[in-house]
Scaffold this motif. Structure first.
Motif, mmCIF file in Angstrom:
data_model
loop_
_atom_site.group_PDB
_atom_site.id
_atom_site.type_symbol
_atom_site.label_atom_id
_atom_site.label_comp_id
_atom_site.label_asym_id
_atom_site.label_seq_id
_atom_site.Cartn_x
_atom_site.Cartn_y
_atom_site.Cartn_z
ATOM 1 N N LEU A 87 9.364 -19.513 3.139
ATOM 2 C CA LEU A 87 9.625 -17.847 1.382
ATOM 3 C C LEU A 87 8.717 -17.531 2.323
ATOM 4 C CD1 LEU A 87 10.566 -18.155 -1.228
ATOM 5 C CD2 LEU A 87 9.291 -19.465 -1.774
ATOM 6 N N GLY A 88 7.070 -17.543 1.781
ATOM 7 C CA GLY A 88 5.745 -16.845 1.806
ATOM 8 C C GLY A 88 6.021 -15.602 3.025
ATOM 9 N N ASN A 89 6.400 -16.129 4.178
ATOM 10 C CA ASN A 89 6.135 -15.011 5.160
ATOM 11 C C ASN A 89 6.997 -14.175 4.587
ATOM 12 O OD1 ASN A 89 5.804 -13.790 7.481
ATOM 13 N ND2 ASN A 89 6.488 -14.974 8.935
ATOM 14 N N ASN A 90 8.258 -14.040 4.181
ATOM 15 C CA ASN A 90 9.042 -13.207 4.005
ATOM 16 C C ASN A 90 8.797 -12.379 2.170
ATOM 17 O OD1 ASN A 90 12.062 -12.746 5.252
ATOM 18 N ND2 ASN A 90 11.154 -14.657 5.090
ATOM 19 N N LEU A 91 8.244 -13.132 1.791
ATOM 20 C CA LEU A 91 7.879 -12.066 0.113
ATOM 21 C C LEU A 91 6.570 -11.501 0.397
ATOM 22 C CD1 LEU A 91 7.332 -12.839 -2.266
ATOM 23 C CD2 LEU A 91 5.855 -14.114 -2.798
ATOM 24 N N VAL A 92 5.355 -12.042 1.700
ATOM 25 C CA VAL A 92 4.340 -10.995 1.754
ATOM 26 C C VAL A 92 5.206 -9.979 3.122
ATOM 27 C CG1 VAL A 92 3.246 -12.368 1.968
ATOM 28 C CG2 VAL A 92 4.008 -12.443 4.281
ATOM 29 N N ASN A 93 5.776 -10.215 3.659
ATOM 30 C CA ASN A 93 5.878 -8.909 4.947
ATOM 31 C C ASN A 93 7.259 -7.175 3.991
ATOM 32 O OD1 ASN A 93 5.087 -9.848 6.942
ATOM 33 N ND2 ASN A 93 7.253 -10.990 7.942
ATOM 34 N N ILE A 94 7.829 -8.349 3.362
ATOM 35 C CA ILE A 94 8.878 -7.598 2.063
ATOM 36 C C ILE A 94 7.850 -6.547 0.902
ATOM 37 C CG2 ILE A 94 10.742 -7.265 0.351
ATOM 38 C CD1 ILE A 94 12.277 -10.040 1.696
ATOM 39 N N MET A 95 7.081 -7.339 0.814
ATOM 40 C CA MET A 95 5.568 -6.865 -0.433
ATOM 41 C C MET A 95 5.410 -5.467 0.650
ATOM 42 S SD MET A 95 3.181 -8.551 -3.169
ATOM 43 C CE MET A 95 4.750 -9.529 -3.412
ATOM 44 N N ALA A 96 4.510 -6.080 1.314
ATOM 45 C CA ALA A 96 3.836 -5.073 2.253
ATOM 46 C C ALA A 96 5.150 -3.676 2.187
ATOM 47 C CB ALA A 96 3.210 -5.414 3.535
ATOM 48 N N SER A 97 5.484 -4.050 3.296
ATOM 49 C CA SER A 97 6.957 -2.982 3.360
ATOM 50 C C SER A 97 7.715 -2.107 2.387
ATOM 51 C CB SER A 97 8.240 -3.797 3.970
ATOM 52 O OG SER A 97 8.286 -4.221 4.818
ATOM 53 N N ALA A 98 7.239 -2.675 1.206
ATOM 54 C CA ALA A 98 7.687 -2.009 0.441
ATOM 55 C C ALA A 98 6.805 -0.790 -0.403
ATOM 56 C CB ALA A 98 7.976 -2.073 -1.187
ATOM 57 N N LEU A 99 5.208 -1.664 -0.365
ATOM 58 C CA LEU A 99 3.950 -0.772 -0.559
ATOM 59 C C LEU A 99 3.682 0.142 0.291
ATOM 60 C CD1 LEU A 99 1.429 -3.901 -1.489
ATOM 61 C CD2 LEU A 99 2.765 -1.923 -2.945
ATOM 62 N N ALA A 100 4.258 -0.092 1.875
ATOM 63 C CA ALA A 100 4.422 1.308 2.217
ATOM 64 C C ALA A 100 5.290 2.000 2.376
ATOM 65 C CB ALA A 100 4.351 0.241 3.921
ATOM 66 N N THR A 101 6.315 1.791 1.912
ATOM 67 C CA THR A 101 7.113 2.641 1.810
ATOM 68 C C THR A 101 7.071 3.870 0.699
ATOM 69 O OG1 THR A 101 9.094 1.546 2.718
ATOM 70 C CG2 THR A 101 9.874 3.403 1.106
ATOM 71 N N SER A 102 6.643 2.529 -0.157
ATOM 72 C CA SER A 102 6.103 3.455 -2.062
ATOM 73 C C SER A 102 5.156 5.004 -1.568
ATOM 74 C CB SER A 102 6.152 2.930 -2.928
ATOM 75 O OG SER A 102 5.070 3.424 -3.969
ATOM 76 N N MET A 103 4.154 4.320 -0.457
ATOM 77 C CA MET A 103 3.020 5.140 -0.151
ATOM 78 C C MET A 103 3.268 6.496 0.664
ATOM 79 S SD MET A 103 -0.662 4.019 2.025
ATOM 80 C CE MET A 103 0.261 3.945 2.538
ATOM 81 N N LEU A 104 3.972 6.307 1.623
ATOM 82 C CA LEU A 104 5.222 7.674 2.729
ATOM 83 C C LEU A 104 5.519 8.490 1.823
ATOM 84 C CD1 LEU A 104 4.616 5.620 5.790
ATOM 85 C CD2 LEU A 104 2.461 7.045 4.785
ATOM 86 N N ILE A 105 6.802 8.113 1.086
ATOM 87 C CA ILE A 105 6.935 8.639 0.415
ATOM 88 C C ILE A 105 6.411 9.410 -0.971
ATOM 89 C CG2 ILE A 105 8.960 8.770 -1.797
ATOM 90 C CD1 ILE A 105 10.145 6.104 -0.900
ATOM 91 N N ALA A 106 5.877 8.580 -1.003
ATOM 92 C CA ALA A 106 4.491 9.943 -2.190
ATOM 93 C C ALA A 106 4.253 10.679 -1.288
ATOM 94 C CB ALA A 106 3.306 8.705 -3.129
ATOM 95 N N LEU A 107 3.575 10.623 -0.198
ATOM 96 C CA LEU A 107 2.499 11.967 0.964
ATOM 97 C C LEU A 107 4.213 12.252 1.269
ATOM 98 C CD1 LEU A 107 -0.168 8.804 2.099
ATOM 99 C CD2 LEU A 107 -0.165 10.357 1.346
ATOM 100 N N PHE A 108 4.897 12.339 2.254
ATOM 101 C CA PHE A 108 5.823 12.875 2.528
ATOM 102 C C PHE A 108 6.709 12.989 2.041
ATOM 103 C CE2 PHE A 108 2.647 10.744 5.567
ATOM 104 C CZ PHE A 108 2.077 12.037 6.327
#
Length: 446
Positions: A87-108
Motif C-alpha cells: 500500500l505504501g509503495n504503490n501510494l508513493v509511486n503513483i503520487m510521484a508519477s502524478a506530480l512528474a506528469t503534472s510538472m512536465l505537462i506544464a513545461l512541455f
C-alpha cells in the motif's frame, strides 16, 4: 553591515527573483525526490523482510536482540505486513508519477506525458526498485533488523486499511472459488528444508559436508520411513532355541557378536523371550561351572513386538519411553519378519556404526569401469545415502527387492535390466534369492 546580515539579505534577494512558477517546480522536484526515497525504503523493506532467515531471527531473539524480536512479530501477521508495504509503495509511486506528469505537462504540453512516463519509469526502476532490492537481498538479515522498527509503526498505522483490503481480496477470490490462505504463503515445510539442503550441494564439496547433508536428509526422513525398511531380516537374526541344552546356549551366545538374542520354542516364529548376554553372564558367575538346571527363559525379558509399518520417529520415541533397545518386527499376519534396534535407527541418521565386535561387510565393491558389485541384501537407502543415488525405495527395501519388483520375475544369472537410468546385471543367485548384482549408474550419478 555585518557579514551575517549581508548573506541573509543576498539569500532573500535570490529567492525573491524566483517566479511563483519556478518555486512550484522546485517544490515538486523535491517532493518527487522524497517520494522516490520512500519508494526505495518500501521496496527494500519488502525484500529484506521476506528474504531474511527466520531461524536466524529466532536465534537472535533468544539472544536478546530486540529488533529481531520485532521482525518475528511482523512475521506472525504476514498478510498485514505485505499489505502495508505494498500500500505504501504503490501510494508513493503513483503520487510521484502524478506530480512528474503534472510538472512536465506544464513545461512541455501534452508531450510531457511521454517524458514523464519515460523519466519516472527509469527513476523508479533504478533508484526505487533495483538498487534497494539488490542491497536488501544481499544484506537481508541486517537490513530486516534495520527497517523493522519503522515498518512495525507503518503496519500498526495501516492495519485497519490492510484488513479491509484483505477482506475485499478474500471476497473477490471467493467469487471465483479460489482458496485464500495467506498463512500458507510463507509456511516452512519439510520439503522446503529438503530443498534448502539440496540447494547448497556441490560436486567438489568435502566428504564431511556430504556426510552432514546425508544426516540432515535422514533426520527429515524419520517420519516417512517404516521399520520394515531398515530392520535386520529374520534370516540374518541369531535366534536361539530355548530347548537347547544350557551348554549349547552359552556357546552360541559367546560365539555371536551380538548381545541380545530372541529365544524361540517349537517354532522359530514362536518367540518366548529376548536373552541379554549380560544377564546370562551374571547367572554364570553365580553358578560357576555347574550349568545343570539353567533355565534361559527365566533370564530372558518379555519380547516386544512392533508392526512393520511403524515409522522410525515413532519407534525412536517408543525406545526412549520404554528404555529398551531391541524389538521384534512382525507382519500383518503376526509372522516374524526381523528385528530392529535403537542402533539401527541411529545408523539410519549418522551412517554405519561399527564397533570392535561387528562384522563389517559393506556389500558394495566399486569396479574400475564405474559399476558396483552389490550384495542383494544391501538396502536402497544405504546406497542412496552413500553414493548420492536416487533409486526409489517405496516398493522395495533392498536392491534385490527392487530388481524383483521392477522385473516382475525371478531373473536368471546373466540377465540385465534397465531401471530408473541404472543398469542391473544379475551376477549370483542362490535358489530364488538374488545374492549379487552388478549395478552401473548413469554417468551423471557415478
Amino acid at each position: 553591515m555585518a557579514p551575517e546580515n549581508r548573506r541573509r539579505k543576498d539569500k532573500d534577494l535570490f529567492f525573491t527573483l524566483w517566479t511563483p512558477f519556478e518555486k512550484t517546480m522546485l517544490t515538486t522536484v523535491i517532493t518527487i525526490a522524497i517520494l522516490l526515497i520512500l519508494s526505495a525504503f518500501f521496496s527494500g523493506s519488502e525484500t529484506a523482510l521476506t528474504a531474511a532467515s527466520r531461524p536466524l531471527m529466532h536465534q537472535l531473539e533468544q539472544n536478546g536482540d530486540s529488533r529481531a524480536k520485532i521482525v518475528n512479530r511482523l512475521y506472525e501477521h504476514k498478510e498485514r505486513l505485505i499489505g502495508a508495504i505494498l500500500l505504501g509503495n504503490n501510494l508513493v509511486n503513483i503520487m510521484a508519477s502524478a506530480l512528474a506528469t503534472s510538472m512536465l505537462i506544464a513545461l512541455f504540453g501534452n508531450a510531457g506525458v511521454a517524458y514523464a512516463t519515460i523519466a519516472m519509469t527509469l527513476l523508479v526502476l533504478i533508484f526505487a526498485e533495483i538498487l534497494p532490492k539488490t542491497y536488501a537481498f544481499r544484506n537481508a538479515n541486517q537490513a530486516a533488523r534495520d527497517v523493522a522498527p519503522a515498518v512495525n509503526i507503518l503496519v500498526s498505522v495501516l492495519t485497519p486499511v490492510t484488513m479491509a483490503l484483505n477482506f475485499l481480496v478474500g471476497a473477490i477470490l471467493k467469487v471465483f472459488r479460489i482458496e485464500y490462505h495467506a498463512e500458507d504463503v510463507f509456511g516452512s515445510t519439510a520439503e522446503e528444508l529438503r530443498g534448502t539442503i539440496e540447494l547448497h550441494a556441490a560436486e567438489d564439496e568435502e566428504e564431511d559436508v556430504k556426510q552432514e547433508r546425508a544426516m540432515l536428509r535422514s533426520v527429515l526422513d524419520l517420519g516417512e520411513v517404516q521399520v520394515g525398511e531398515i530392520m535386520v531380516h529374520r534370516k540374518n537374526v541369531t535366534a536361539i532355541n530355548a530347548d537347547l541344552p544350557p551348554e549349547k546356549v552359552v556357546n552360541e551366545v559367546l560365539e555371536s557378536p551380538y548381545t541380545r538374542f530372541p529365544l524361540w520354542r517349537d517354532d522359530p516364529d514362536n518367540i518366548v523371550g529376548v536373552l541379554h548376554a549380560k544377564a546370562l553372564l551374571r547367572e554364570l558367575r553365580t553358578r560357576g561351572e555347574d550349568l545343570s538346571g539353567l533355565d534361559v527363559t527365566a533370564l530372558a525379558a518379555d519380547p516386544w513386538f512392533v508392526p512393520e509399518q511403524t515409522l522410525l520417529d515413532d519407534q525412536l520415541n517408543a525406545f526412549r519411553q520404554r528404555r529398551e533397545h531391541f524389538s521384534l518386527v512382525v507382519d500383518e499376519y503376526g509372522g516374524l519378519m526381523g528385528v530392529v534396534t535403537l542402533e539401527d535407527i541411529i545408523e539410519e541418521i549418522v551412517g554405519e556404526i561399527d564397533d570392535e565386535h561387528d562384522i563389517s561387510v559393506s556389500g558394495v565393491i566399486p569396479r574400475a569401469d564405474g559399476s558396483y558389485l552389490i550384495d542383494g541384501g544391501v538396502t536402497i537407502r544405504d546406497l542412496n545415502r552413500e553414493l548420492e543415488w536416487k533409486l526409489p525405495d517405496e516398493e522395495a527395501a533392498t536392491v534385490a527387492g527392487l530388481v524383483l519388483h521392477e522385473s516382475r520375475r525371478i531373473p536368471e544369472v546373466g540377465q540385465r535390466f534397465m531401471f530408473h537410468g541404472f543398469r542391473f546385471e544379475i551376477v549370483r543367485r542362490r535358489r530364488h534369492q538374488i545374492t549379487s548384482i552388478r549395478v552401473t549408474p548413469p554417468r551423471e550419478s557415478g
